[in-house]
Design a protein around this motif. Structure first.
Motif, PDB file in Angstrom:
ATOM      1  N   ASP A 195       0.806  -1.220   0.000  1.00  0.00           N
ATOM      2  CA  ASP A 195       0.000   0.000   0.000  1.00  0.00           C
ATOM      3  C   ASP A 195       0.842   1.273   0.000  1.00  0.00           C
ATOM      4  N   TYR A 196       2.171   1.152   0.104  1.00  0.00           N
ATOM      5  CA  TYR A 196       3.015   2.333   0.253  1.00  0.00           C
ATOM      6  C   TYR A 196       4.149   2.328  -0.770  1.00  0.00           C
ATOM      7  N   VAL A 197       4.393   3.480  -1.336  1.00  0.00           N
ATOM      8  CA  VAL A 197       5.539   3.669  -2.231  1.00  0.00           C
ATOM      9  C   VAL A 197       6.714   4.166  -1.401  1.00  0.00           C
ATOM     10  N   SER A 198       7.865   3.531  -1.530  1.00  0.00           N
ATOM     11  CA  SER A 198       9.075   3.937  -0.814  1.00  0.00           C
ATOM     12  C   SER A 198      10.176   4.253  -1.824  1.00  0.00           C
ATOM     13  N   ASP A 199      10.882   5.346  -1.595  1.00  0.00           N
ATOM     14  CA  ASP A 199      12.027   5.684  -2.439  1.00  0.00           C
ATOM     15  C   ASP A 199      13.199   4.800  -2.040  1.00  0.00           C
ATOM     16  N   LEU A 200      13.871   4.219  -3.021  1.00  0.00           N
ATOM     17  CA  LEU A 200      14.954   3.281  -2.750  1.00  0.00           C
ATOM     18  C   LEU A 200      16.260   3.997  -2.422  1.00  0.00           C
ATOM     19  N   PHE A 201      16.491   5.152  -3.025  1.00  0.00           N
ATOM     20  CA  PHE A 201      17.774   5.823  -2.873  1.00  0.00           C
ATOM     21  C   PHE A 201      17.532   7.310  -2.584  1.00  0.00           C
ATOM     22  N   SER A 202      17.673   8.153  -3.582  1.00  0.00           N
ATOM     23  CA  SER A 202      17.428   9.583  -3.363  1.00  0.00           C
ATOM     24  C   SER A 202      15.927   9.834  -3.247  1.00  0.00           C
ATOM     25  N   ALA A 203      15.583  10.953  -2.611  1.00  0.00           N
ATOM     26  CA  ALA A 203      14.156  11.189  -2.358  1.00  0.00           C
ATOM     27  C   ALA A 203      13.729  12.624  -2.643  1.00  0.00           C
ATOM     28  N   PHE A 204      14.604  13.605  -2.411  1.00  0.00           N
ATOM     29  CA  PHE A 204      14.188  15.005  -2.572  1.00  0.00           C
ATOM     30  C   PHE A 204      15.199  15.728  -3.465  1.00  0.00           C
ATOM     31  N   TYR A 205      14.742  16.783  -4.149  1.00  0.00           N
ATOM     32  CA  TYR A 205      15.486  17.277  -5.301  1.00  0.00           C
ATOM     33  C   TYR A 205      15.526  18.796  -5.399  1.00  0.00           C
ATOM     34  N   PRO A 206      16.278  19.453  -4.491  1.00  0.00           N
ATOM     35  CA  PRO A 206      16.379  20.912  -4.599  1.00  0.00           C
ATOM     36  C   PRO A 206      17.073  21.376  -5.876  1.00  0.00           C
ATOM     37  N   LEU A 207      18.091  20.636  -6.326  1.00  0.00           N
ATOM     38  CA  LEU A 207      18.766  21.038  -7.561  1.00  0.00           C
ATOM     39  C   LEU A 207      17.865  20.849  -8.774  1.00  0.00           C
ATOM     40  N   ALA A 208      16.994  19.842  -8.736  1.00  0.00           N
ATOM     41  CA  ALA A 208      16.033  19.685  -9.824  1.00  0.00           C
ATOM     42  C   ALA A 208      15.061  20.856  -9.857  1.00  0.00           C
ATOM     43  N   ALA A 209      14.626  21.295  -8.677  1.00  0.00           N
ATOM     44  CA  ALA A 209      13.710  22.431  -8.617  1.00  0.00           C
ATOM     45  C   ALA A 209      14.371  23.701  -9.123  1.00  0.00           C
ATOM     46  N   ALA A 210      15.700  23.818  -8.930  1.00  0.00           N
ATOM     47  CA  ALA A 210      16.417  25.024  -9.343  1.00  0.00           C
ATOM     48  C   ALA A 210      16.909  24.957 -10.783  1.00  0.00           C
ATOM     49  N   SER A 211      16.873  23.787 -11.396  1.00  0.00           N
ATOM     50  CA  SER A 211      17.520  23.587 -12.693  1.00  0.00           C
ATOM     51  C   SER A 211      16.726  24.185 -13.859  1.00  0.00           C
ATOM     52  N   PRO A 212      17.317  25.131 -14.599  1.00  0.00           N
ATOM     53  CA  PRO A 212      16.641  25.621 -15.809  1.00  0.00           C
ATOM     54  C   PRO A 212      16.583  24.557 -16.895  1.00  0.00           C
ATOM     55  N   VAL A 213      17.523  23.607 -16.862  1.00  0.00           N
ATOM     56  CA  VAL A 213      17.514  22.525 -17.847  1.00  0.00           C
ATOM     57  C   VAL A 213      16.279  21.651 -17.654  1.00  0.00           C
ATOM     58  N   LEU A 214      16.043  21.243 -16.410  1.00  0.00           N
ATOM     59  CA  LEU A 214      14.880  20.403 -16.130  1.00  0.00           C
ATOM     60  C   LEU A 214      13.584  21.179 -16.356  1.00  0.00           C
ATOM     61  N   ALA A 215      13.575  22.453 -15.992  1.00  0.00           N
ATOM     62  CA  ALA A 215      12.378  23.266 -16.234  1.00  0.00           C
ATOM     63  C   ALA A 215      12.060  23.327 -17.724  1.00  0.00           C
ATOM     64  N   GLY A 216      13.106  23.394 -18.546  1.00  0.00           N
ATOM     65  CA  GLY A 216      12.896  23.465 -19.993  1.00  0.00           C
ATOM     66  C   GLY A 216      12.308  22.200 -20.578  1.00  0.00           C
ATOM     67  N   LEU A 217      12.430  21.074 -19.874  1.00  0.00           N
ATOM     68  CA  LEU A 217      11.844  19.829 -20.368  1.00  0.00           C
ATOM     69  C   LEU A 217      10.339  19.764 -20.140  1.00  0.00           C
ATOM     70  N   ARG A 218       9.804  20.669 -19.319  1.00  0.00           N
ATOM     71  CA  ARG A 218       8.352  20.768 -19.090  1.00  0.00           C
ATOM     72  C   ARG A 218       7.752  19.403 -18.708  1.00  0.00           C
ATOM     73  N   LEU A 219       8.353  18.797 -17.700  1.00  0.00           N
ATOM     74  CA  LEU A 219       7.933  17.450 -17.312  1.00  0.00           C
ATOM     75  C   LEU A 219       6.541  17.417 -16.703  1.00  0.00           C
ATOM     76  N   HIS A 220       5.995  18.573 -16.326  1.00  0.00           N
ATOM     77  CA  HIS A 220       4.605  18.580 -15.840  1.00  0.00           C
ATOM     78  C   HIS A 220       3.653  18.108 -16.941  1.00  0.00           C
ATOM     79  N   GLU A 221       4.065  18.312 -18.203  1.00  0.00           N
ATOM     80  CA  GLU A 221       3.235  17.823 -19.304  1.00  0.00           C
ATOM     81  C   GLU A 221       3.252  16.301 -19.395  1.00  0.00           C
ATOM     82  N   GLU A 222       4.213  15.674 -18.724  1.00  0.00           N
ATOM     83  CA  GLU A 222       4.287  14.207 -18.662  1.00  0.00           C
ATOM     84  C   GLU A 222       3.718  13.672 -17.356  1.00  0.00           C
ATOM     85  N   GLY A 223       3.073  14.550 -16.568  1.00  0.00           N
ATOM     86  CA  GLY A 223       2.423  14.117 -15.339  1.00  0.00           C
ATOM     87  C   GLY A 223       3.226  14.306 -14.073  1.00  0.00           C
ATOM     88  N   LEU A 224       4.435  14.893 -14.177  1.00  0.00           N
ATOM     89  CA  LEU A 224       5.240  15.090 -12.971  1.00  0.00           C
ATOM     90  C   LEU A 224       4.715  16.263 -12.155  1.00  0.00           C
TER      91      LEU A 224
END
Length: 260
Positions: A49-78
């Motif tokens: 019933d529970y999803v567990s992260d196996l390794f990394s879990a939180f992503y401040p650099l992803a939130a700050a990354s203009p590269v990742l922002a440019g991929l517009r992953l919210h359009e893929e459901g993220l």
């Protein structure tokens, strides 16, 4: 034959593959493991019933990354989720050092540990306000990051450069002792330095502790809704929508170069 073969379907490989696909290249990603994601994966191994992260879990650099922002992953459901506070270090006596989303609230908490520590935190945050955009620019542009480095150098000179450069090269333990009278500020710097796999006694760990603390202050430590694997899944969906191919269970044993 594809234009590019990417070895490894961890986050770096998947981001690279997406950028190449955006540039019009045909891309094939080869991954030894049975599923993609590298250290960005989740499962239900603890309880169905529970999803567990196996390794990394939180992503401040992803939130700050203009590269990742440019991929517009919210359009893929993220989607990203933030806790009410960024992180906390509890102490045996029941007190707690807390990194809040707003610098003023973090400072107020540190002030309760020792008078003057709130102002010391705000001074460190002020340095981030001046240098942070160019530091992030250096992190997220191809090496060498000439423009960002030049701007950082100019701003360091304006901010009393040698002293500030020395401060950021200190071990986290020493930086904490120099900047804060109480335990809370020291804990925040040292704990965040550990996220860079540096001990509190390592040279430069103070700068990394400061960087991670300030990223938490400005961008939070967000987690993907549905677990870390949701980030990898979004990258895979985006790649495949652009014609890229992912093959798991494929171990790369050698790279053969012919004709240069």
């Amino acid at each position: 034959m594809p234009d590019a073969v990417v070895i490894g379907a961890g986050p770096n490989g998947l981001v690279a593959a997406n950028l190449l696909a955006d540039a019009g290249w045909s891309v094939e990603v080869l991954e030894e493991q049975p599923e993609p994601g590298g250290a960005v994966r989740s499962d239900r191994g603890v309880h169905p019933d529970y999803v567990s992260d196996l390794f990394s879990a939180f992503y401040p650099l992803a939130a700050a990354s203009p590269v990742l922002a440019g991929l517009r992953l919210h359009e893929e459901g993220l989607a990203w989720s933030h806790a009410p506070s960024v992180l906390a270090h509890p102490l045996p006596d029941g007190r707690c050092a807390v990194l809040e989303r707003r610098a003023q609230e973090t400072a107020a908490g540190l002030e309760a540990f020792a008078g003057g520590d709130g102002d010391a935190w705000l001074e460190l945050h002020d340095i981030w306000e001046r240098l942070g955009p160019d530091i992030l620019g250096a992190l997220f542009t191809p090496f060498p990051p000439v423009r960002s480095a030049a701007r950082i150098a100019a701003r360091l000179r304006a901010a009393g450069g040698l002293r500030l450069a020395r401060t950021l090269l200190l071990p986290a333990r020493r930086l904490g002792e120099e900047e804060f009278r109480g335990e809370a500020g020291r804990l925040l710097l040292a704990g965040n330095a550990l996220h860079a796999d540096l001990s509190p006694e390592s040279a430069g760990s103070g700068g990394f502790g400061w960087l991670m603390s300030m990223l938490g202050q400005s961008h939070g430590f967000p987690v993907p809704v549905g677990g870390a694997g949701a980030l990898s899944a979004a990258l895979v969906r985006r790649l495949e929508r652009r014609g890229g191919v992912l093959r798991c269970g494929e171990r790369v044993q050698e790279i053969v170069v012919r004709g240069g």
